[in-house]
Design a protein around this motif. Structure first.
Motif, mmCIF file in Angstrom:
data_model
loop_
_atom_site.group_PDB
_atom_site.id
_atom_site.type_symbol
_atom_site.label_atom_id
_atom_site.label_comp_id
_atom_site.label_asym_id
_atom_site.label_seq_id
_atom_site.Cartn_x
_atom_site.Cartn_y
_atom_site.Cartn_z
ATOM 1 N N ILE A 116 15.063 13.806 8.883
ATOM 2 C CA ILE A 116 13.613 14.252 8.201
ATOM 3 C C ILE A 116 13.716 13.750 6.741
ATOM 4 O O ILE A 116 12.565 13.191 6.321
ATOM 5 N N ASP A 117 14.629 14.164 6.142
ATOM 6 C CA ASP A 117 14.719 13.524 4.766
ATOM 7 C C ASP A 117 14.541 11.971 4.578
ATOM 8 O O ASP A 117 14.001 11.591 3.844
ATOM 9 N N GLU A 118 15.359 11.371 5.443
ATOM 10 C CA GLU A 118 15.378 10.072 5.423
ATOM 11 C C GLU A 118 14.182 9.342 5.938
ATOM 12 O O GLU A 118 13.765 8.439 5.299
ATOM 13 N N PHE A 119 13.471 9.749 6.828
ATOM 14 C CA PHE A 119 12.216 9.561 7.374
ATOM 15 C C PHE A 119 11.206 9.685 6.424
ATOM 16 O O PHE A 119 10.644 8.796 6.047
ATOM 17 N N CYS A 120 10.966 10.877 5.461
ATOM 18 C CA CYS A 120 10.205 10.901 4.396
ATOM 19 C C CYS A 120 10.646 10.020 3.316
ATOM 20 O O CYS A 120 9.469 9.737 2.691
ATOM 21 N N THR A 121 11.729 9.927 2.718
ATOM 22 C CA THR A 121 12.140 9.067 1.800
ATOM 23 C C THR A 121 11.564 7.561 2.164
ATOM 24 O O THR A 121 10.799 7.159 1.040
ATOM 25 N N ASN A 122 11.671 7.130 3.228
ATOM 26 C CA ASN A 122 11.215 5.653 3.589
ATOM 27 C C ASN A 122 9.850 5.852 4.126
ATOM 28 O O ASN A 122 9.459 4.722 4.902
ATOM 29 N N PHE A 123 9.007 6.692 4.188
ATOM 30 C CA PHE A 123 7.785 6.775 5.123
ATOM 31 C C PHE A 123 6.885 5.929 4.773
ATOM 32 O O PHE A 123 6.334 5.280 5.733
ATOM 33 N N ASP A 124 6.632 5.387 3.690
ATOM 34 C CA ASP A 124 5.610 4.500 3.344
ATOM 35 C C ASP A 124 5.996 3.070 3.974
ATOM 36 O O ASP A 124 5.172 2.364 4.596
ATOM 37 N N LYS A 125 7.258 2.771 3.589
ATOM 38 C CA LYS A 125 7.868 1.480 4.221
ATOM 39 C C LYS A 125 7.908 1.453 5.769
ATOM 40 O O LYS A 125 7.393 0.498 6.347
ATOM 41 N N ILE A 126 8.199 2.603 6.338
ATOM 42 C CA ILE A 126 8.563 2.658 7.805
ATOM 43 C C ILE A 126 6.984 2.608 8.567
ATOM 44 O O ILE A 126 6.674 1.752 9.268
ATOM 45 N N ILE A 127 5.985 3.313 7.982
ATOM 46 C CA ILE A 127 4.688 3.176 8.451
ATOM 47 C C ILE A 127 4.049 1.934 8.068
ATOM 48 O O ILE A 127 3.457 1.415 9.294
ATOM 49 N N HIS A 128 4.453 1.397 7.066
ATOM 50 C CA HIS A 128 3.828 0.009 6.927
ATOM 51 C C HIS A 128 4.372 -1.414 7.608
ATOM 52 O O HIS A 128 3.810 -1.955 8.125
ATOM 53 N N GLU A 129 5.528 -1.127 7.791
ATOM 54 C CA GLU A 129 6.051 -1.874 8.736
ATOM 55 C C GLU A 129 5.622 -2.017 10.163
ATOM 56 O O GLU A 129 5.216 -2.779 10.940
ATOM 57 N N GLU A 130 5.342 -0.667 10.617
ATOM 58 C CA GLU A 130 4.999 -0.490 11.972
ATOM 59 C C GLU A 130 3.233 -0.676 11.948
ATOM 60 O O GLU A 130 3.216 -1.329 13.026
ATOM 61 N N ARG A 131 2.793 -0.635 10.964
ATOM 62 C CA ARG A 131 1.349 -1.021 10.908
ATOM 63 C C ARG A 131 1.244 -2.373 10.887
ATOM 64 O O ARG A 131 0.401 -3.071 11.772
ATOM 65 N N ILE A 132 2.143 -3.262 10.374
ATOM 66 C CA ILE A 132 2.048 -4.894 10.286
ATOM 67 C C ILE A 132 2.397 -5.290 11.756
ATOM 68 O O ILE A 132 1.789 -6.139 12.418
ATOM 69 N N ARG A 133 3.412 -4.599 12.575
ATOM 70 C CA ARG A 133 3.807 -4.934 13.774
ATOM 71 C C ARG A 133 2.840 -4.752 14.688
ATOM 72 O O ARG A 133 2.646 -5.722 15.856
ATOM 73 N N ARG A 134 2.051 -3.660 14.789
ATOM 74 C CA ARG A 134 0.954 -3.488 15.586
ATOM 75 C C ARG A 134 -0.481 -4.160 15.109
ATOM 76 O O ARG A 134 -1.405 -4.083 15.965
ATOM 77 N N GLY A 135 -0.572 -4.692 13.872
ATOM 78 C CA GLY A 135 -1.750 -5.336 13.492
ATOM 79 C C GLY A 135 -2.771 -4.522 13.177
ATOM 80 O O GLY A 135 -3.900 -4.860 13.402
#
Length: 136
Positions: A116-135
């Motif tokens: 959870i700490d790793e997920f939260c630390t990189n949250f915006d990056k992870i979500i942003h990359e997934e957002r781009i992947r999904r368009g």
């Protein structure tokens, strides 16, 4: 065991809800020991391995107006654990909650904290990359 984290984000609420309510995305990202998973509607089945412990996780995901909740049961032989992963989405923030009781609870706390700490630390990056992947 209960963990709670808050994450600031600039991502739109509708994007957060779409991505965080998708078990095909969340399960391998948050439950890092996931090897295989199947999704049937709102239900999921995971085969996972951590160290020498191969186990199964079964559950359901529910999406409410501002919350996404993953209820799960962990099975290792005849040992059981149960818990939930919850995301509360508001404008500019996401609160992440994990609750778990049962098999290897103390050890699981350490794993969940790391994941959870790793997920939260990189949250915006992870979500942003997934957002781009999904368009989105």
């Amino acid at each position: 065991m209960r963990l709670e984290r808050a994450v600031s984000t600039s991502q739109p609420v509708n994007v957060l809800k779409a991505i965080l309510s998708d078990p095909a995305f969340i399960l391998p990202v948050v439950f890092r020991s996931t090897q295989n998973y199947e999704i049937h509607g709102n239900s999921f089945n995971i085969t996972a391995r951590h160290l020498l412990f191969k186990h199964k996780v079964y559950g359901n995901v529910y999406s409410l107006s501002n919350e996404i909740v993953y209820f799960f049961t962990l099975v290792f032989g005849n040992q059981l654990g149960s818990g939930r992963l919850k995301f509360r989405v508001t404008g500019g923030a996401v609160n992440v909650y994990v609750e778990y009781k049962g098999w290897m609870e103390v050890y699981s706390r350490i794993l969940f904290m790391q994941w959870i700490d790793e997920f939260c630390t990189n949250f915006d990056k992870i979500i942003h990359e997934e957002r781009i992947r999904r368009g989105l």
